[in-house]
Design a protein around this motif. Structure first.
Motif, PDB file in Angstrom:
ATOM      1  N   ILE A 147      30.174 -18.659 -33.995  1.00  0.00           N
ATOM      2  CA  ILE A 147      29.186 -17.605 -34.172  1.00  0.00           C
ATOM      3  C   ILE A 147      28.129 -18.069 -35.177  1.00  0.00           C
ATOM      4  CG2 ILE A 147      28.814 -15.184 -34.759  1.00  0.00           C
ATOM      5  CD1 ILE A 147      30.723 -15.564 -32.434  1.00  0.00           C
ATOM      6  N   GLY A 148      26.884 -17.977 -34.794  1.00  0.00           N
ATOM      7  CA  GLY A 148      25.790 -18.249 -35.728  1.00  0.00           C
ATOM      8  C   GLY A 148      25.259 -16.949 -36.285  1.00  0.00           C
ATOM      9  N   VAL A 149      25.479 -16.706 -37.564  1.00  0.00           N
ATOM     10  CA  VAL A 149      24.991 -15.486 -38.213  1.00  0.00           C
ATOM     11  C   VAL A 149      23.668 -15.798 -38.903  1.00  0.00           C
ATOM     12  CG1 VAL A 149      25.459 -13.705 -39.934  1.00  0.00           C
ATOM     13  CG2 VAL A 149      27.322 -14.601 -38.534  1.00  0.00           C
ATOM     14  N   ILE A 174      24.943 -15.863 -31.030  1.00  0.00           N
ATOM     15  CA  ILE A 174      24.150 -15.633 -32.236  1.00  0.00           C
ATOM     16  C   ILE A 174      24.315 -14.171 -32.636  1.00  0.00           C
ATOM     17  CG2 ILE A 174      21.813 -15.410 -33.158  1.00  0.00           C
ATOM     18  CD1 ILE A 174      22.461 -18.240 -33.060  1.00  0.00           C
ATOM     19  N   PHE A 175      24.576 -13.945 -33.919  1.00  0.00           N
ATOM     20  CA  PHE A 175      24.656 -12.577 -34.449  1.00  0.00           C
ATOM     21  C   PHE A 175      23.490 -12.417 -35.425  1.00  0.00           C
ATOM     22  CE2 PHE A 175      27.992  -9.125 -35.193  1.00  0.00           C
ATOM     23  CZ  PHE A 175      27.067  -8.221 -35.693  1.00  0.00           C
ATOM     24  N   PRO A 186      23.761 -16.556 -25.879  1.00  0.00           N
ATOM     25  CA  PRO A 186      24.139 -15.145 -26.016  1.00  0.00           C
ATOM     26  C   PRO A 186      23.858 -14.643 -27.425  1.00  0.00           C
ATOM     27  CG  PRO A 186      25.902 -16.421 -24.988  1.00  0.00           C
ATOM     28  CD  PRO A 186      24.898 -17.403 -25.496  1.00  0.00           C
ATOM     29  N   TYR A 187      23.446 -13.388 -27.522  1.00  0.00           N
ATOM     30  CA  TYR A 187      23.172 -12.835 -28.854  1.00  0.00           C
ATOM     31  C   TYR A 187      23.512 -11.363 -28.889  1.00  0.00           C
ATOM     32  CZ  TYR A 187      18.725 -11.413 -26.642  1.00  0.00           C
ATOM     33  OH  TYR A 187      17.765 -10.876 -25.813  1.00  0.00           O
ATOM     34  N   VAL A 188      23.877 -10.907 -30.063  1.00  0.00           N
ATOM     35  CA  VAL A 188      24.236  -9.511 -30.275  1.00  0.00           C
ATOM     36  C   VAL A 188      22.978  -8.661 -30.312  1.00  0.00           C
ATOM     37  CG1 VAL A 188      25.150  -7.882 -31.977  1.00  0.00           C
ATOM     38  CG2 VAL A 188      26.385 -10.006 -31.476  1.00  0.00           C
ATOM     39  N   GLY A 189      23.025  -7.524 -29.624  1.00  0.00           N
ATOM     40  CA  GLY A 189      21.946  -6.557 -29.729  1.00  0.00           C
ATOM     41  C   GLY A 189      21.040  -6.510 -28.514  1.00  0.00           C
ATOM     42  N   CYS A 190      19.975  -5.732 -28.680  1.00  0.00           N
ATOM     43  CA  CYS A 190      19.039  -5.452 -27.590  1.00  0.00           C
ATOM     44  C   CYS A 190      18.227  -6.683 -27.203  1.00  0.00           C
ATOM     45  CB  CYS A 190      18.093  -4.329 -28.002  1.00  0.00           C
ATOM     46  SG  CYS A 190      18.905  -2.726 -28.205  1.00  0.00           S
TER      47      CYS A 190
END
Length: 387
Positions: free
Chosen positions: A10-12, A117-118, A141-145
């Motif tokens: 995970i890339g924060v 990605i977060f 892939p990434y978290v959110g809209c």
């Protein structure tokens, strides 16, 4: 013996160029502390106030303070940055490039790939579709809209236009461009008179593309309105002036992709020190309180939840969004205030707390968001790109 599942990398990403930089660091601290090290290898990507991307190592046990990591680069006496990192738009690489500076020259080499990605970023250049566009190009892939929902949700006026077209109730508002306020063609007195006639007092003046109530002011007369417009113009080229009411502030958290679910409703209580829920009240006022679930009739709670889902789907949101409402204390009328597509994730932020009160713990919420990111990405990659 069953083989252990492979951990996701995970890339924060945190920090950023917006005025909400500090909020991002606080949110990131909580996220890093709650990502399960048995499930995830976490790579830290900090963005300075100037927009430089820094490789800040691995999260390890998660007990990492992003503010301390970023402090040497954000302070007035900044350390020299020799190593940087970039997310490449090339979708065949699917990861990072490490950039090293030696004797004034930059050398780039490919780094590791990232599974998800977060983005723990708030405001412009993180929540407004710009970062999401880069992530789409990189096919990570990434978290959110996505791009559209992020950009529309960030722009308070565009979002209201979508809401109105979908029959969602919003307060009367007036849009003013910074250029028109500062240089004409109408005088500032003419603008003040027009706003006074069309919106009246009190009113709230807001930068259109900003969150965390940065640059927001309450105006009770022409003098305060002029000052409020000048303040808002510092943060955005578009300024929204909204009719003021005496509201209850009610919020709800939405989670999901095409079949979203909604949390219990929460209510914010502003202390006597704050005239409204401004930046200082959100992050510095100890008198601010919350009631979760809100002490409201079941029918009102259900209506808020239904309207939140409708707003979420109207904007084509994905992953998560917090939806904020006003209820006029005098009339009882309900209005959709705004959506926040990357809401605060601090330990006291409404979004994660509302889910905790709904039975979903903070670590479980992070797991679900990562799962939704992978689901959305897989669905999008089904699209055919050639005939």
């Amino acid at each position: 013996m069953a083989q252990a599942a492979k951990k996701l990398r995970i890339g924060v990403i945190f920090g950023g160029r917006s005025a909400e930089h500090e909020v991002s660091l606080t949110s990131a601290r909580a996220v890093l502390a709650s990502l399960d090290p048995a499930k995830y290898d976490v790579t830290l990507l900090g963005i300075t106030r100037e927009g430089r991307w820094l490789p800040l190592g691995e999260a390890g046990s998660g007990q990492v303070d992003p503010a301390s990591l970023m402090a040497p680069y954000n302070d007035e006496t900044k350390v020299e940055i020799s190593d940087r990192v970039s997310l490449l738009a090339d979708p065949t690489i699917h990861g990072l490039a490490e950039i090293k500076q030696t004797a004034g020259k930059f050398n780039m080499q490919l780094g590791g790939t990232l599974d998800v990605i977060f983005p723990v970023l708030h405001g412009p250049y993180g929540e407004d579709g710009t970062l999401q566009g880069l992530l789409e190009l990189a096919n990570v892939p990434y978290v959110g809209c996505g791009v559209l929902a992020s950009a529309t949700g960030m722009d308070k006026v565009m979002a209201r236009q979508v809401f109105k077209q979908n029959g969602l109730p919003v307060l009367d508002y007036f849009l003013l461009k910074r250029r028109d306020w500062e240089t004409g063609p109408h005088s500032q007195d003419e603008w003040l008179s027009r706003i006074e006639t069309e919106i009246g007092f009190p009113c709230f003046v807001k930068p259109v593309n900003m969150g965390s109530s940065v640059g927001v002011s309450k105006a009770r007369d022409r003098q305060e309105l002029a000052a409020a417009l000048t303040t808002a113009a510092r943060f955005d080229r578009k300024i929204m002036i909204e009719k003021g009411i005496n509201p209850r502030e009610l919020e709800v958290a939405v989670l999901g992709n095409d079949e979203p679910v909604v949390s219990v409703v929460g209510e914010i209580h502003v202390g006597q020190k704050a005239d409204f829920y401004d930046y200082q009240a959100k992050y510095q006022d100890s008198e601010i309180g919350f009631t979760i679930p809100a002490d409201i009739p079941v029918e009102l709670s259900q209506r808020i939840q239904a309207l939140a889902i409708k707003a979420y789907l109207a904007l084509d949101c994905a992953g998560l969004t917090r939806v904020d409402f006003f209820q006029d204390r005098q009339t009882g009328e309900l209005y959709l205030n705004e959506v926040n597509t990357l809401p605060g994730f601090t330990p006291v932020s409404m979004y994660p707390v509302m889910w905790e009160k709904s039975g979903l713990s903070y670590p479980a919420l992070l797991d679900k968001l990562i799962e939704l990111a992978l689901e959305r990405h897989a669905d999008k990659n089904r699209n055919e790109l050639s005939i």
